[in-house]
Design a protein around this motif. Sequence first.
Motif, PDB file in Angstrom:
ATOM      1  N   LEU A  23      71.723  31.314 -15.773  1.00  0.00           N
ATOM      2  CA  LEU A  23      72.066  30.038 -16.396  1.00  0.00           C
ATOM      3  C   LEU A  23      73.445  30.078 -17.058  1.00  0.00           C
ATOM      4  O   LEU A  23      74.213  29.122 -16.943  1.00  0.00           O
ATOM      5  N   VAL A  24      73.747  31.174 -17.731  1.00  0.00           N
ATOM      6  CA  VAL A  24      75.063  31.306 -18.368  1.00  0.00           C
ATOM      7  C   VAL A  24      76.167  31.280 -17.316  1.00  0.00           C
ATOM      8  O   VAL A  24      77.241  30.722 -17.539  1.00  0.00           O
ATOM      9  N   LYS A  25      75.898  31.858 -16.160  1.00  0.00           N
ATOM     10  CA  LYS A  25      76.881  31.845 -15.059  1.00  0.00           C
ATOM     11  C   LYS A  25      76.976  30.471 -14.393  1.00  0.00           C
ATOM     12  O   LYS A  25      77.849  30.241 -13.562  1.00  0.00           O
ATOM     13  N   GLY A  26      76.064  29.569 -14.743  1.00  0.00           N
ATOM     14  CA  GLY A  26      76.101  28.227 -14.168  1.00  0.00           C
ATOM     15  C   GLY A  26      75.594  28.163 -12.738  1.00  0.00           C
ATOM     16  O   GLY A  26      75.973  27.270 -11.981  1.00  0.00           O
ATOM     17  N   LEU A  27      74.721  29.090 -12.379  1.00  0.00           N
ATOM     18  CA  LEU A  27      74.189  29.138 -11.027  1.00  0.00           C
ATOM     19  C   LEU A  27      72.792  28.536 -10.963  1.00  0.00           C
ATOM     20  O   LEU A  27      71.977  28.755 -11.868  1.00  0.00           O
ATOM     21  N   SER A  28      72.513  27.825  -9.890  1.00  0.00           N
ATOM     22  CA  SER A  28      71.148  27.395  -9.631  1.00  0.00           C
ATOM     23  C   SER A  28      70.410  28.561  -8.976  1.00  0.00           C
ATOM     24  O   SER A  28      71.030  29.522  -8.499  1.00  0.00           O
ATOM     25  N   GLN A  29      69.093  28.468  -8.930  1.00  0.00           N
ATOM     26  CA  GLN A  29      68.332  29.497  -8.231  1.00  0.00           C
ATOM     27  C   GLN A  29      68.751  29.552  -6.761  1.00  0.00           C
ATOM     28  O   GLN A  29      68.873  30.630  -6.189  1.00  0.00           O
ATOM     29  N   ARG A  30      68.972  28.412  -6.176  1.00  0.00           N
ATOM     30  CA  ARG A  30      69.356  28.339  -4.764  1.00  0.00           C
ATOM     31  C   ARG A  30      70.711  29.019  -4.534  1.00  0.00           C
ATOM     32  O   ARG A  30      70.899  29.751  -3.566  1.00  0.00           O
ATOM     33  N   GLU A  31      71.665  28.770  -5.434  1.00  0.00           N
ATOM     34  CA  GLU A  31      72.994  29.390  -5.300  1.00  0.00           C
ATOM     35  C   GLU A  31      72.909  30.904  -5.431  1.00  0.00           C
ATOM     36  O   GLU A  31      73.539  31.637  -4.664  1.00  0.00           O
ATOM     37  N   LEU A  32      72.142  31.363  -6.411  1.00  0.00           N
ATOM     38  CA  LEU A  32      71.992  32.808  -6.593  1.00  0.00           C
ATOM     39  C   LEU A  32      71.308  33.430  -5.378  1.00  0.00           C
ATOM     40  O   LEU A  32      71.728  34.483  -4.893  1.00  0.00           O
ATOM     41  N   PRO A  76      76.229  32.098 -24.034  1.00  0.00           N
ATOM     42  CA  PRO A  76      77.063  30.963 -23.612  1.00  0.00           C
ATOM     43  C   PRO A  76      78.245  30.798 -24.550  1.00  0.00           C
ATOM     44  O   PRO A  76      78.185  31.160 -25.727  1.00  0.00           O
ATOM     45  N   GLU A  77      79.333  30.250 -24.028  1.00  0.00           N
ATOM     46  CA  GLU A  77      80.508  29.973 -24.863  1.00  0.00           C
ATOM     47  C   GLU A  77      80.092  29.107 -26.045  1.00  0.00           C
ATOM     48  O   GLU A  77      79.292  28.193 -25.902  1.00  0.00           O
ATOM     49  N   GLY A  78      80.636  29.401 -27.214  1.00  0.00           N
ATOM     50  CA  GLY A  78      80.359  28.603 -28.398  1.00  0.00           C
ATOM     51  C   GLY A  78      79.128  29.029 -29.172  1.00  0.00           C
ATOM     52  O   GLY A  78      78.831  28.472 -30.213  1.00  0.00           O
ATOM     53  N   ILE A  79      78.384  30.029 -28.673  1.00  0.00           N
ATOM     54  CA  ILE A  79      77.195  30.508 -29.378  1.00  0.00           C
ATOM     55  C   ILE A  79      77.464  31.935 -29.837  1.00  0.00           C
ATOM     56  O   ILE A  79      77.864  32.786 -29.054  1.00  0.00           O
ATOM     57  N   SER A  80      77.205  32.188 -31.117  1.00  0.00           N
ATOM     58  CA  SER A  80      77.392  33.530 -31.651  1.00  0.00           C
ATOM     59  C   SER A  80      76.071  34.275 -31.617  1.00  0.00           C
ATOM     60  O   SER A  80      75.028  33.694 -31.354  1.00  0.00           O
ATOM     61  N   LYS A  81      76.100  35.558 -31.942  1.00  0.00           N
ATOM     62  CA  LYS A  81      74.896  36.370 -31.909  1.00  0.00           C
ATOM     63  C   LYS A  81      73.839  35.903 -32.907  1.00  0.00           C
ATOM     64  O   LYS A  81      72.667  36.146 -32.721  1.00  0.00           O
ATOM     65  N   ASP A  82      74.263  35.234 -33.981  1.00  0.00           N
ATOM     66  CA  ASP A  82      73.290  34.739 -34.955  1.00  0.00           C
ATOM     67  C   ASP A  82      72.809  33.332 -34.607  1.00  0.00           C
ATOM     68  O   ASP A  82      72.068  32.716 -35.360  1.00  0.00           O
ATOM     69  N   GLY A  83      73.219  32.815 -33.440  1.00  0.00           N
ATOM     70  CA  GLY A  83      72.743  31.521 -32.973  1.00  0.00           C
ATOM     71  C   GLY A  83      73.529  30.331 -33.476  1.00  0.00           C
ATOM     72  O   GLY A  83      73.192  29.187 -33.218  1.00  0.00           O
ATOM     73  N   VAL A  84      74.608  30.596 -34.216  1.00  0.00           N
ATOM     74  CA  VAL A  84      75.400  29.530 -34.783  1.00  0.00           C
ATOM     75  C   VAL A  84      76.595  29.259 -33.879  1.00  0.00           C
ATOM     76  O   VAL A  84      77.225  30.199 -33.365  1.00  0.00           O
ATOM     77  N   ASP A  85      76.902  27.996 -33.675  1.00  0.00           N
ATOM     78  CA  ASP A  85      78.101  27.665 -32.892  1.00  0.00           C
ATOM     79  C   ASP A  85      79.302  28.285 -33.568  1.00  0.00           C
ATOM     80  O   ASP A  85      79.447  28.233 -34.781  1.00  0.00           O
TER      81      ASP A  85
END
Length: 86
Positions: A23-32, A76-85
Amino acid sequence: MRSIRTEIDSPEMLGFALQQGRLVKGLSQRELAAQLGVGQKWVWEMEGGKPGLLTTRMFAMLKATGVRLYADLPLPEGISKDGVDG
């Protein structure tokens, strides 16, 4: 890319980790599946933690030997390890 480390102690946890990476890579199951040369159903089953002979034996062996398996999940971009943007 930032990541978070988690222990993989079951086929279900392995499937979840693989799904999050996809999901982070932006791939669908079909694409993967196309990238891997397998069917989309196989990706779906892996992400769902469907036990197979290899995974069942692997997790039994990990448990029997005391070996721990970890995965670094990409955040994902914009998310830190503590879950805060951030």
